[in-house]
Design an enzyme around this catalytic site. Sequence first.
Site, mmCIF file in Angstrom:
data_model
loop_
_atom_site.group_PDB
_atom_site.id
_atom_site.type_symbol
_atom_site.label_atom_id
_atom_site.label_comp_id
_atom_site.label_asym_id
_atom_site.label_seq_id
_atom_site.Cartn_x
_atom_site.Cartn_y
_atom_site.Cartn_z
ATOM 1 N N ASP A 56 14.928 -30.000 -19.976
ATOM 2 C CA ASP A 56 14.363 -31.460 -19.409
ATOM 3 C C ASP A 56 15.194 -31.643 -18.300
ATOM 4 O OD1 ASP A 56 13.455 -32.495 -21.878
ATOM 5 O OD2 ASP A 56 15.496 -32.904 -22.545
ATOM 6 N N TYR B 213 20.010 -22.219 -26.547
ATOM 7 C CA TYR B 213 20.815 -22.985 -25.838
ATOM 8 C C TYR B 213 22.283 -23.046 -26.011
ATOM 9 C CZ TYR B 213 16.181 -24.955 -24.675
ATOM 10 O OH TYR B 213 14.850 -25.852 -23.826
#
Length: 257
Positions: free
Chosen positions: A51, A111
């Site tokens: 993002d 992540y």
Amino acid sequence: MRYIIRLSYDGSAFCGWQIQNNAVSVQGTVETALSTLLGQAVSITGAGRTDTGVNAINYIAHFEIAEAMPFEAEHLAYKLNAILPREIVIHEICCAGENFHARFDARSREYCYFVHFVKDPFAEKYSYRMRQPLDIDAMNQAARRLLGEHDFSCFEKVGGNNTTSVCTITEAVWTTYKPTHAELMRAPYREGDYIVFRIRANRFLRNMVRAIVGSLIEVGRGKKSPSWIDGLIASGSRSAAGQSVPGNALFFCGAEY
């Protein structure tokens, strides 16, 4: 000929990995640089979308060219680094099998999300500052409830175009850490001032990690119990989950093939 490219980037200057209209993306920036150097149109496929503002380390992508490479792959990496903005670095470029696919061949992705609790000018850019303490034990109890295969619609950004919201999470854990400037330069530091959330899954939905972290923080603040996660997953309701945390503290930190 197909090539693998390994790169890292600071996401603050980009709308994310994927090309978007009227916005600067990592994918578009690298494609433009490659096309300029190779004298032919080049399209890149990445391991996954990140993002706006999200960072990446050891991100894997692939590209294919119809004509022969005009110079060695190692030299191409050098030339790319010379013209790409400082927010992007190419670590290496190497030959790949003709069927290799950076997205579909990835077995897992990982992540990390960074949080700190003290005012620290050297952490602000890549970590999310919380002004109240969090119960890490409770957050880890909640995080363990994420493990396994589930429909994670409750953490998916509304309007996502995934064909399925089912993912398999194999690791989800909060730990404390000591930042580099405290370790090497003796900056003031107390155990627990800095924490990091690490999560690994076969795939991730759009905005999924940031929504998970926001929900676990609700547990850490005592607003929800760890068992709330079970009902949240069962509900499939994004509006019932916690708010998404800022993207600047999130790092894509590797894919396994």
